[in-house]
Design an enzyme around this catalytic site. Structure first.
Site, PDB file in Angstrom:
ATOM      1  CG  HIS A  67      -0.368   0.168   2.530  1.00 44.39           C
ATOM      2  ND1 HIS A  67      -0.042  -0.885   3.352  1.00 44.39           N
ATOM      3  CD2 HIS A  67      -0.019   1.279   3.222  1.00 44.39           C
ATOM      4  CE1 HIS A  67       0.459  -0.432   4.478  1.00 44.39           C
ATOM      5  NE2 HIS A  67       0.490   0.882   4.425  1.00 44.39           N
ATOM      6  CG  ASP A  85       0.492  -4.331   3.026  1.00 44.78           C
ATOM      7  OD1 ASP A  85       0.761  -3.665   2.004  1.00 44.78           O
ATOM      8  OD2 ASP A  85       0.138  -3.812   4.099  1.00 44.78           O
ATOM      9  CB  SER A 121       5.467   2.975  11.575  1.00 42.41           C
ATOM     10  OG  SER A 121       4.158   2.518  11.839  1.00 42.41           O
TER      11      SER A 121
END
Length: 1113
Positions: free
Chosen positions: A91, A122, A205
């Protein structure tokens, strides 16, 4: 398990149901070896790790698939120094076009390019040039997925909360957590376990390494839960596999990256790991469970169960939710990793599955599909919309077939029709649409201005198609349709024309004028207008320019006119009477001597005409004024393209009621308030109360001061019957209304029905005092309005008429902004009467021939009026107050004698910056007389300006007598000539909309001393100005040290700038605060272009000023 509070990095929260059981889930894991790391061990590990962690600044230049256009910060870390490979989250890499930079610990910055984003999991990779880092010693971080275990003490190193470097401590608590569910219509990971620790990571983060005391990455930080300190980490086994494939492509960094194919297979099935107790309840046989337990590693707690199957996929109609997976190719499979390894190694091959369904064992043979084949790598951009094949991610979310035509961003044309984001287009212009190529073929056959039906479905209401009417842009608000295709070797998305050059869609709108005027849209049902005067911007709206903002701060986070006449329409026989005010009024009486030898169609038209005439007068309780006014009323629906939201306009969608003030066979004119038609760069649709037809209108005049606009329409578009029943209102500018006069307030309801009430004038000359909005936009100044004792509320507009139905004022909407405290404000609107005298004067000039520049209206060039204005904002003060300021009795008596009703004097509130009155008049000055004649109201000053035009005396200057600080002062004050075009030129540079300062900005009384500068009206999501923080509400006064006092100078400077060049920009904010920033120009996704109105063709044209390849942009 879904959870409302699970977050994808810094992305928004899912609005789905909260699953509380997830918070209560506990696992008992095997004992682990005691952690013996010391503080010195951690210090040494962090010294090695921190330099290899980078801050990623990413800009998604277009909405695509699961992601919106946006600029954001995240984290990545070096996993291969020699090849320049950075690991981060999917993402962060984005599935669509992205521009990114990496900032190292010593603040060295390098551009990075995406080389891989996993279709499901991811993670993704950027690459950079290792040779560009000259002043930092760093080493790559090794990946050690095997080191992860429950109880392992870890550190998460990254750009947490935008702090560049944060080090968060935690302990791995789970290795078999279900993949977190973030959004029901966005990206979600699946078919994998996640790790969980209470490390408390927040936005920024994403992509951080999760390291052990030896400095090895054991997991990849991905998301968190906002309601607790829980953070979710992606295991690295599949990351290591993908990295090895990439590393095989090259031994070192090379400029021309060779795209590497990473085999990924899929059955389009989602599995969940369920405990053995749950699988038994689903029907798993006891003997099967024993076999599985014996064949599985010690400590296995459950099996894989089918959660969902995507329609049309390999597993569709073969697997069902609740099926328990036992074996694949004869091997017992209970873990995601083993299943995915088998599937990835079997792309385009058959695999054997053994499942148990409700206690029954079944064997299946399924063909493994190439996962990359259902992951889109191209999209169509048309009118700001982004359309592409439906991806596996969204097909899984919505339970649709992969490859359907999916609207990732509706842009302008589709948003205007009401097509939402995430829609699936099923039919367009009467043709079924299954693939994007079919949609492109249909679009290529359409002409500018065409209106065609579109059918779509949405995941929120999947079982019913919705039908809307799409209007193809007549004006060149956006670039021609383009196809963007991903180039895996460069990471860029390459644009090429989507249509052939001979496509009607690419022809000039001026040549396609007949498309709409010959095909008016009849409204046989209830009118689609919802009755609101203004509808807010509800997009995450990008031209990439569908998303537009005026914010000056970084967000934490929006019809065509045809002019040809149809020869058939010339056959209609309508007697027309020219009224005293110059308007043409259609005679509604039937001519008894008409020819009786008519064709059948003509008889039908006569029947329709009688029906509509009867309907107009049918209301038994309707007043005479209502019956007379109803055929003159028009409902407006106005859309403002996001690519040119100029002059501070605060919404994209407006509704309102106007009245026809001129109607002939060649031209119709409608007057409406400027809270309905705010700017000239608008698409206007008109619905007539007298006849069910909807046709386009064009803005021909925006009064620079008064709150009204004139809109033209083509009477031939009404057809014979419509042209017969629609007529112009009779205007009654004199005598002026007085307090206590009885009037009729007439307007249109939501269903286009005339509504009226009798009312009484309570104040015929109420002076407006509207403050400036946070984002300066038009506000009515120097106006006296009419107040009534009763009306229909703040959203009802129309006209004020006498008993005979003669219009004395329009009942118009005014926009204002209510402010609460220092930082909170809310848009509001109210309605007041606008006297018709000023409108009548401008109408007379247009009809009889004005002295201004010509404008093409319905194929005829007509000179438009120019207005002489004293660009000074005034406000009335009671004479009793003026006396306290020292005004003499003689002047008070003279002003009372001039106007015994108002008993006021006008005072100066401020001069418009850049006007001829600036520096002559001061705040607080009382304007006593012009040419020795006392003045008491705004109309006196307007009349004096008009007298200057007639006499051509004083070189356009007014001889003012003012009272300043106890002294009478005689001044010659200059006036300004203004047209009614509004802002007719804008430039899009790096994603910001730049224009000359409009009157609402100049009314603040301030322009930069550095030569005024050009004004930033809007900015676009995903653009360079979004990334670097060049927001609206400021002037650009210099670029690279070169002044930009006006648009011409701005164009001269910007067209010399090259792609990828860093530019130094000096700005001045509305509050006067100067600022210098740098930004990197991106001509690949954001070419510099200009939008300009051409009065000779009555068209808005878009021209490229600077681009990488103007022929394809």
């Amino acid at each position: 398990m879904g959870d409302q509070e699970e977050r994808l990095g810094s992305e928004g929260l899912d609005s789905g149901a909260v699953v509380k059981t997830d918070d209560l889930c506990m696992e008992i894991d095997p004992p682990f070896q005691e952690n013996i790391a010391t503080a010195e061990d951690w210090r040494k590990a962090l010294n090695r790790v921190v330099p290899a962690v980078v801050v990623l600044r990413t800009t998604a230049t277009r909405s695509f698939d699961t992601e919106s256009a946006a600029a954001s910060y995240a984290t990545g870390f070096i996993v291969d120094k020699s090849r320049g490979i950075i690991l981060t989250n999917r993402h962060v890499v984005k599935p669509g076009p992205v521009v990114a930079e990496a900032m190292f610990l010593n603040r060295e910055e390098v551009p990075v390019h995406p080389i891989y984003r996993d279709p499901v999991h991811d993670f993704g990779f950027f690459r950079y040039d290792p040779g560009a880092i000259q002043f930092l010693n760093y080493e790559e971080i090794p990946l050690a997925p095997e080191a992860a275990c429950v109880g392992l003490e870890i550190r998460v190193v990254g750009n947490d909360s935008g702090e560049k470097v944060s080090i968060l401590a935690g302990t791995l608590a789970r290795l078999d957590r279900d993949a977190p569910h973030y959004k029901k219509d966005g990206y979600n990971d699946f078919n994998t376990f996640y790790m969980q620790a209470a490390s408390g990571t927040k936005g920024g983060s994403s992509g951080s390494p999760v390291i052990d005391w030896q400095g090895r990455a054991v997991a990849l930080n991905a998301g968190s839960k906002s309601s607790s300190a829980s953070a979710f980490f992606l295991p690295l086994e599949r990351v290591v596999r993908a990295l090895r494939f990439i590393q095989k492509g090259s031994e070192t960094y090379v400029d021309k990256w060779q795209a590497v194919s990473i085999p990924r297979g899929t059955l389009q099935v989602t599995f969940l790991h369920k405990g053995f107790d749950e699988t038994r309840r689903l029907g798993l046989k006891t003997e099967t469970e024993q076999i599985v337990r014996q064949a599985s590693p010690a400590g296995e707690t459950g099996m894989l169960v089918v959660e969902s199957v995507v329609p049309g996929g390999p597993g569709y109609k073969h697997l069902e939710p609740g099926d328990v997976l036992v074996r694949v190719n004869g091997e017992v499979i209970t873990q995601f990793l083993k299943l995915e390894t088998l599937v990835d190694d079997s792309v385009s091959k058959n695999i054997e599955l053994q499942i148990e369904r409700g206690g029954t064992s079944k064997s299946l043979t399924l063909l493994v599909q190439d996962l990359h084949s259902i992951t889109p790598d191209y999209f169509l951009e048309v009118s700001g919309a982004v359309i592409h094949p439906l991806s596996y991610q969204q097909a899984r979310n919505f339970r649709f077939h992969c490859g359907l035509v999916y609207v990732a961003e509706p842009g302008y044309m589709l948003f205007r029709a009401g097509v939402p984001r995430h829609a699936i287009i099923k039919k367009f212009a009467g043709e079924e649409i299954s693939y994007l190529e079919e949609l492109i073929t249909v679009i290529s056959k359409l002409s500018r201005g065409a209106r065609v039906p579109l059918e779509y479905i949405s995941y929120m209401d999947r079982h019913r198609r919705k039908s809307v009417l799409v209007t193809v842009d007549r004006h060149e608000w956006y670039a021609p349709p383009q196809i963007y295709t991903r180039d895996n070797s460069t990471g860029l998305w390459i644009a090429k024309p989507a249509l052939q050059r001979d496509s009607p869609f690419l022809s000039s709108g001026a040549k396609d004028v007949e498309n709409m005027s010959r095909q008016p849209i009849s409204l046989t049902g209830e009118h689609t207008c919802e009755g609101h005067v203004c509808e807010g911007n509800n997009q995450d709206f990008v031209d990439g320019v569908t998303n537009m903002e005026t914010n000056c701060e970084d967000p934490s986070e929006c019809a065509s006119h045809q002019n040809a006449s149809d020869g058939v329409l010339k056959k209609r026989r309508v007697e027309e009477d020219l009224s005293a005010d110059g308007s043409v009024v259609a005679d509604l009486s039937q001519n008894g001597t008409r020819e009786t030898k008519l064709e059948k169609s003509s008889v039908t038209q006569d029947d329709m005409l009688m029906d509509f005439q009867g309907a107009t007068a049918a209301a038994a309780n309707a007043s005479v004024a209502e019956r007379v006014i109803e055929p003159t009323l028009v409902m407006f629906e106005v859309h403002v393209p996001p690519s040119c939201m100029l002059d501070g306009v605060h919404s994209q969608h407006f509704f309102g009621t106007g009245v026809i003030i001129y109607h002939s066979k060649d031209m119709g004119l409608v007057v409406v308030d400027k809270n309905t038609v705010a700017i000239s760069a608008s698409d206007v649709m008109l619905s007539f109360a007298a006849f069910p037809v909807e046709i386009p209108g064009e803005v021909v005049f925006l009064h620079p001061v008064h709150n009204y606009a004139l809109i033209s329409y083509d009477p031939s578009a009404l057809g014979p019957v419509g042209g017969s029943v629609v007529r112009a209102a009779e205007l009654l500018p004199e005598p002026a209304l007085r307090r206590g006069d009885s009037v009729y307030l007439v307007g249109l309801s939501r269903s286009l029905q005339a509504t009226s009430r009798k009312s009484v004038v309570t104040n015929p000359c109420a002076a407006l005092n509207i403050g400036s909005a946070d984002s300066p936009r038009y506000r009515a100044t120097n106006m006296e309005v009419i107040e009534l004792d009763t009306d229909f509320g703040s959203t009802f507009s129309g006209v004020i008429a006498d008993e005979q139905g003669r219009v004395q004022a329009i009942w118009g909407s005014f926009s204002t902004q209510l402010k609460f405290g220092c930082s909170t404000s809310e848009d509001h609107q109210f309605v007041r009467g606008i006297p018709i005298y000023a409108i009548s004067q401008v109408l007379h000039k247009i009809v009889s021939g004005a002295n201004g520049p010509p404008l093409l209206i319905n194929g005829v060039k007509r000179p438009m009026p120019l207005l002489r204005i004293l660009e000074v904002e005034l406000y009335p003060t009671l004479l009793s107050k003026a006396r306290s300021f020292g005004l003499s009795d003689d002047w008070i008596q003279a002003l009372v004698k001039k106007d015994p009703v108002r008993r006021q004097v006008l005072r100066v509130k401020g001069c418009l910056a850049g006007s001829k009155a600036e520096n002559l008049l001061e705040q607080g000055d009382m304007v006593l007389a012009i040419n020795k004649e006392p003045v008491t109201c705004f109309r006196d000053i307007e009349n004096a300006c008009q007298d200057l035009d007639k006499s051509n005396a004083n070189d356009g200057k007014l001889h003012l007598t003012i009272f300043r600080q106890g002294q009478e002062v005689e001044l010659l004050v200059g006036t300004n000539i203004r047209d009614g075009n509004g802002t007719a030129r804008a430039i899009n540079w790096c994603g910001c909309i730049v224009q000359d300062p409009h009157p609402a900005v100049r009314a603040l009384g301030f322009l930069p001393e550095e030569g005024h500068g050009v004004y930033v009206a809007r900015w676009c999501h995903g653009s360079p100005v979004h990334r670097y923080g060049l927001y609206a509400l400021q002037w650009i006064v210099e670029i690279n040290g070169k002044p930009t006092p006006n648009l011409d100078a701005f164009v001269d400077v910007t067209k010399e700038l090259e792609h990828g060049e860093f530019v130094r920009v000096r700005t001045i904010h509305l509050n006067g605060k100067p600022r210098v920033l740098t930004l990197k120009q991106d001509l690949h996704y954001w070419p510099t272009w200009e939008l300009r109105f051409d009065p000779n063709s009555a068209m808005w044209h878009r021209n490229i000023i600077k681009g990488l390849n103007c022929s394809t942009v």
